[in-house]
Write a protein that holds these residues in place. Structure first.
Motif, PDB file in Angstrom:
ATOM      1  N   ASP A 218      -1.291  -0.570  -0.963  1.00  0.00           N
ATOM      2  CA  ASP A 218      -0.900  -1.752  -0.214  1.00  0.00           C
ATOM      3  C   ASP A 218      -0.676  -1.342   1.233  1.00  0.00           C
ATOM      4  OD1 ASP A 218      -0.240  -4.286   0.274  1.00  0.00           O
ATOM      5  OD2 ASP A 218       1.734  -4.237  -0.689  1.00  0.00           O
ATOM      6  N   TRP A 219      -1.771  -1.249   2.011  1.00  0.00           N
ATOM      7  CA  TRP A 219      -1.677  -0.676   3.353  1.00  0.00           C
ATOM      8  C   TRP A 219      -0.940  -1.586   4.321  1.00  0.00           C
ATOM      9  CZ3 TRP A 219      -3.233   4.216   4.414  1.00  0.00           C
ATOM     10  CH2 TRP A 219      -4.097   4.837   3.509  1.00  0.00           C
TER      11      TRP A 219
ATOM     12  N   GLN B 182       1.278  -0.021   7.997  1.00  0.00           N
ATOM     13  CA  GLN B 182       2.291  -0.986   7.544  1.00  0.00           C
ATOM     14  C   GLN B 182       3.110  -1.559   8.688  1.00  0.00           C
ATOM     15  OE1 GLN B 182       4.466   1.100   4.524  1.00  0.00           O
ATOM     16  NE2 GLN B 182       3.176   0.310   2.882  1.00  0.00           N
TER      17      GLN B 182
ATOM     18  N   ILE C  12       2.441   4.457   6.906  1.00  0.00           N
ATOM     19  CA  ILE C  12       3.515   3.697   7.554  1.00  0.00           C
ATOM     20  C   ILE C  12       3.038   3.117   8.878  1.00  0.00           C
ATOM     21  CG2 ILE C  12       5.434   4.866   6.406  1.00  0.00           C
ATOM     22  CD1 ILE C  12       5.817   6.543   8.886  1.00  0.00           C
TER      23      ILE C  12
ATOM     24  N   GLN D 176      12.494  -0.595   5.793  1.00  0.00           N
ATOM     25  CA  GLN D 176      11.397  -0.466   4.826  1.00  0.00           C
ATOM     26  C   GLN D 176      10.657   0.871   4.929  1.00  0.00           C
ATOM     27  OE1 GLN D 176       8.756  -3.434   7.416  1.00  0.00           O
ATOM     28  NE2 GLN D 176       7.568  -2.568   5.723  1.00  0.00           N
TER      29      GLN D 176
ATOM     30  N   PRO E  65       1.110  -4.883   6.107  1.00  0.00           N
ATOM     31  CA  PRO E  65       2.189  -5.842   5.874  1.00  0.00           C
ATOM     32  C   PRO E  65       1.565  -7.169   5.461  1.00  0.00           C
ATOM     33  CG  PRO E  65       1.863  -5.495   8.233  1.00  0.00           C
ATOM     34  CD  PRO E  65       0.966  -4.526   7.520  1.00  0.00           C
TER      35      PRO E  65
END
Lengths: 364, 634
Positions: free
Chosen positions: A36-37, B518, B515, B530, A39
């Protein structure tokens, strides 16, 4: 310097490598696509970008797997074994056919990817053909360390907020500027970002597709408070957005073209302690994330410890320090960190509430 | 030798530094008095002049300009008795020396010192980021830490350590007794400690160190406290060092090759440094210019980058990246050269497609100047520029791909010796491919719009500069350690160092891709809740990476002091640097060799690269002597 006799059975090995490489690539691609890369996606721009990423993952994994497998197999098959010290490999100087192949195939692949990326770029930057209603223009201004969003309200009034409100399903065109240094206006859920540059207006378009609240992040290093330069984007139903804008323009007493006062009437009666710890809905950061205050139970931060600096100050002095934090800097603390927009963001009632709270809670 | 204050040396350098400070005060006060400024003594003005001036007093004090001053003044120059050539004891390394082998070691040791300082800063950065919120440094210090970390590792580690390795081995490889300009070579080296000291000292500046990143974007850098100028001016000294060394390499390679060494008989490390030097000579003046703009803005109010006064903010980025993208290749091409040397020797095979390897280097040099604006896809520049820059950025992967595939083919069917230099080379091959892949991803504008200025970029640059450059640096240091020190390193510790580095490096930087996508921005002292778990993992892995470098340091120091003696050619290499003793004689070759064939003729029966006065390692040259190339430098 003899050559090694009796080469390995490399034809069979090449087949084995190919099979293994294919399996490993498929597994790699599956993992790459399963992770799940991103957002959550909240704009029409997110779709093509996320798909581009998937395509890039699919193309990339076999390349990495291929190189790695060749390295591992070469190490396995051709490593020097006991008794082979002093031997050499065969004097192969090159192979023109191979060299042409590994020049042209990557070139074609890369040009194909560029073409695809170009198509995606046009998709995400063009105004949507089937827009629901006229495009909304929002002026975004970055300053150390806060965002201000300005809308054209009814009657030509300007509405400014520190929280970004957007209608769902309507294309929005942002005009982005920077006041002092370069910032970068990024909403990860929308996938779009652009620098806020002093002196020029930049911008991009998004069409929000999902109701909810999404972080707005400054992505360009802008100084001490860079990490804390955050805001929120709230995507509303179009009707709710229109109602909000109409209400704000009504309350806005600024003349057309002037600096408008932000502020949300609903929170005017909030108590000082809540504002201190949590901030307000329209973008005032909570004081407690930077300031220590025993009464509110907040910990030491980048700002002065209020239990130490406030006792002995009058309410007027406290208010002055909130509205114009640069005027008086506590020794040993850096200047230019505390947002200078509290005077705009807090309504007079809120400001008074905070000042009263601070004044009361630090009286000895 | 007895030291008196008037003789060049550390004592005189120290005294001259005091003169320099006095000069800074005098010039500042005199100017301010002349312009009737108030107050007469302005700390910032004095500091600024001192930063620019004291280094020259220091270098003059050390004696680096003595010869040129005498020559320029028409005074009789001191006849060269070679007393400043070659190391007599370890103390010789603390003084200016004109021997390229001494300078090479000075370079390598100094730049590794800065690597450890910069690495320590990385440890502090990761400690701060181990958990959300503030751990133990404030935002100002944090921004300073990552800025100085990057500046040290780029300007004082990767760029100079490659120059140092090449300084040592390149003249040996081409059969030259030294570099073309030995005194300039010494000056180039001594500019480095000046630049590095300045950058580290910035932490003691009022207002803290420079904290606008190694990119120092205006107007953040033009409005920052005085600490910024320790970068602005420090880069000038590091850049001057780079440019002087590059000129030195170019002249050395063009004019000092041994008889018979045509361009296409040069080892690929020489080709790589030839290409790198071209890049440095053309590009580095641009970063100097960008920082002079900043200095003029800050000190004299030129307003180059003040939008309110007609300045152009984006101009800084164009000038800066016109250097700093080629700089990525400056930090990688010498590594390509090292890898080519090691792969050929350790695979016992000729480098596959030698000529394409050389041409692809030149292709990278040319293309490297056409991609700079891919760093500016979200900067707000003219939007059409992005598309051609995307295409060139993608296409530059083609020559790089040629190199990767040729290296793989070099290994195939070889007799692979999997020792420490080879392991780091293989680690480089796989890790650099990952860095290259994320680089191609970043060429794709729509993706970059989302991931620029995030941890995805941090991951990419570390896969390129750590998994790429640093792995080749480790490989090269292990590979030439016997030649440079005359001792063998400890193979077991070397392998342990490799595996620890390889594992912890990946554990540190691979999660940063995730990250970043994300949504975690880079250069932040604090981050959203998060990302807490991954950041803790990354920090722990980073500490492991830090520990692995201590193994390296121990191995180097212990082996240098007491490792087994190395023979002249422990790797059975054909290139010329291995045909002399370890370490080589003061003037490298008792007689200049004649080059009679390619550098990588492994597997060709009886092949040699160079012969020494007909009494070479084999009886018969296998190829006809080439046309004379280069000037015999005897």
């Amino acid at each position: 310097m003899e050559q090694r006799r009796g080469g390995r059975n490399s034809r069979r090995m090449v087949v084995e490598m190919f099979v293994l490489g294919t399996i490993a690539s498929l597994i790699g691609i599956a993992i790459g696509l399963a992770i799940d890369w991103f957002p959550e996606a909240a704009s029409t721009q997110a779709g093509p970008i996320d798909t581009l990423w998937d395509v890039l993952v699919i193309v990339s994994v076999p390349i990495f797997v291929g190189v790695t497998i060749i390295v591992i197999y070469a190490a396995r098959l051709f490593r020097e074994r006991p008794g082979e010290e002093g031997l050499d490999g065969p004097p192969i100087h090159g192979n023109t056919k191979l060299e042409v192949i590994w020049t042209t195939i990557p070139a074609i692949l890369l040009l194909a990817l560029c073409t695809y990326a170009f198509v995606v770029l046009r998709d995400i930057e063009e105004a949507p053909a089937s827009a629901a209603g006229p495009e909304l223009r929002v002026a975004v201004r970055g300053e150390q360390f806060a965002w201000t969003y300005t809308y054209a309200g009814s009657d030509g009034k300007k509405v400014s907020t520190t929280r970004l409100f957007l209608p769902k399903g309507r294309s929005v065109d942002f005009d982005v500027t920077g006041k002092d240094v370069i910032h970068d206006f990024w909403v990860p859920a929308f996938r779009m970002k652009v620098d806020a540059v002093p002196g020029i207006t930049t911008g991009y378009r998004v069409t929000p597709t999902r109701l909810g609240t999404f972080p707005v992040v400054c992505a360009e290093l802008c100084g001490l408070g860079h990490a804390y330069m955050r805001s929120e984007a709230e995507v509303m139903e179009p009707a709710a957005f229109d109602a909000w804008l109409a209400k704000e323009s009504e309350e806005s007493n600024a003349p057309a073209g002037g600096e408008a006062e932000g502020g949300d009437g609903a929170t005017a009666s909030a108590d000082g302690k809540t504002i201190f710890t949590d901030g307000t809905d329209n973008g005032a950061l909570g004081c407690g994330s930077c300031h220590q205050l025993a009464d509110a139970g907040t910990a030491e931060g980048i700002g002065p410890n209020l239990d130490e600096v406030l006792p002995g100050q009058t309410a007027e002095e406290i208010e002055a320090s909130i509205v114009d934090p640069e005027a008086k800097i506590t020794p040993g603390k850096p200047a230019g960190v505390m947002p200078g927009n509290y005077g705009d963001v807090l309504s007079p009632a809120e400001l008074e509430a905070v000042v009263t709270y601070l004044s009361d809670s630090t009286k000895k | 030798m007895s030291i008196t204050p008037r003789q060049p040396g550390w004592t005189r350098a120290g005294i001259y530094c005091l003169y320099g400070v006095a000069f800074a005060f005098a010039l500042s006060i005199a100017t301010r008095a002349g312009l009737s400024y108030d107050p007469l003594v302005d700390g910032e003005s004095v500091l600024r002049i001192a930063l620019l001036g004291v280094p020259f007093f220091f270098l003059v004090g050390l004696g680096l300009f003595t010869y040129w001053f005498r020559w320029a003044a028409g005074a009789p120059t001191i006849p060269e008795d070679h007393s400043g050539h070659g190391a007599k004891s370890w103390k010789s390394y603390l003084y200016p020396n004109t021997d390229h082998k001494v300078i090479g070691i000075q370079y390598v040791v100094t730049s590794f010192f800065f690597m450890f300082v910069g690495g320590l800063m990385a440890m502090l950065i990761r400690a701060e980021l181990a958990a959300p919120g503030r751990q133990f440094v404030d935002a100002n210090t944090y921004n300073g830490l990552f800025s100085v970390h990057a500046s040290l590792l780029i300007f004082l580690f990767i760029i100079p350590v490659f120059a140092g390795l090449a300084n040592y081995v390149l003249p040996l490889m081409i059969g030259a007794p030294d570099m073309a300009f030995p005194r300039l070579n010494a000056l180039s080296f001594w500019l480095l400690p000046v630049a590095g000291t300045m950058m580290i000292a910035s932490f003691f500046a009022p207002g803290g160190s420079f904290a606008s990143g190694w990119t120092a974007y205006a107007p953040l850098s033009t409005s920052a406290p005085i600490g910024q100028e320790f970068f602005t001016i420090g880069v000038q000294f590091a850049g001057a060092s780079s440019i002087a060394t590059a000129l030195n390499f170019l002249v050395t390679i063009i004019t000092m090759r041994a008889p018979g060494m045509s361009f296409f008989r040069m080892p690929l490390l020489v080709w790589a440094n030839f290409s790198t030097s071209l890049l440095v000579v053309i590009a580095t003046p641009f970063v100097a210019a960008s920082q002079f703009f900043v200095l003029l803005d800050r000190s004299l109010g030129f307003n180059f980058f003040d939008a309110g006064q007609g300045g152009d903010v984006l101009m800084y980025q164009h000038v800066f990246w016109f250097y700093s993208h080629p700089a990525v290749y400056i930090m990688m091409l010498p590594g390509f050269g090292i890898v080519s040397e090691i792969l050929a020797v350790k695979s016992r095979k000729p480098v596959f497609g030698y000529r394409m390897m050389a041409f692809s280097l030149l292709a990278i040099v040319v293309l490297g100047f056409t991609v700079w604006a891919h760093h500016m896809f979200v900067s707000g520049m003219q939007s059409w520029i992005r598309v051609p820059m995307m295409v060139t950025t993608a296409i530059i992967a083609v020559p790089t791909g040629i190199k990767i595939f040729s290296w793989l083919a070099t290994m195939w069917h070889g007799v692979l010796k999997l020792d420490t230099p080879m392991l780091f080379t293989l680690g480089f091959l796989t890790m650099f491919v990952l860095g290259g892949i994320s680089g191609v991803m970043l060429a794709m504008i729509p993706l970059t719009i989302h991931v620029s200025d995030t941890y995805f970029i941090v991951a990419h640059i570390h896969y390129v500069l750590f998994g790429g450059s640093l792995f080749t640096i480790f490989a090269g240091v292990y590979f030439w350690f016997p030649k440079m020190t005359g001792r063998m390193y400890d193979e077991r510790l070397g392998k342990l160092h490799f595996w620890m580095t390889f594992i912890f490096f990946n554990a540190t930087f691979a999660p940063m891709h995730l990250i970043g996508v994300q949504g975690m921005p880079r250069r932040v002292a604090d981050y959203a809740e998060q990302f807490a778990t991954w950041n803790l993992v990354i920090s722990l892995a980073a500490f492991g990476t830090g520990i692995s470098t201590l193994i390296f340091a121990y191995n180097m120091i212990a082996s240098w002091r007491g490792g087994p003696r190395a023979t002249g050619n422990p790797w059975r290499s054909l290139t010329l640097e291995w045909q002399v003793t370890s370490p080589p004689p003061v003037f490298n070759f008792d007689e200049i060799p004649t080059v009679v064939g390619g550098p990588y003729e492994y597997g060709v029966p009886g092949a040699v690269h160079g012969v020494f006065g007909g009494s070479g390692t084999t009886a018969e040259p296998t190829q006809e002597p080439a046309e004379s190339a280069g000037t015999p430098s005897t």
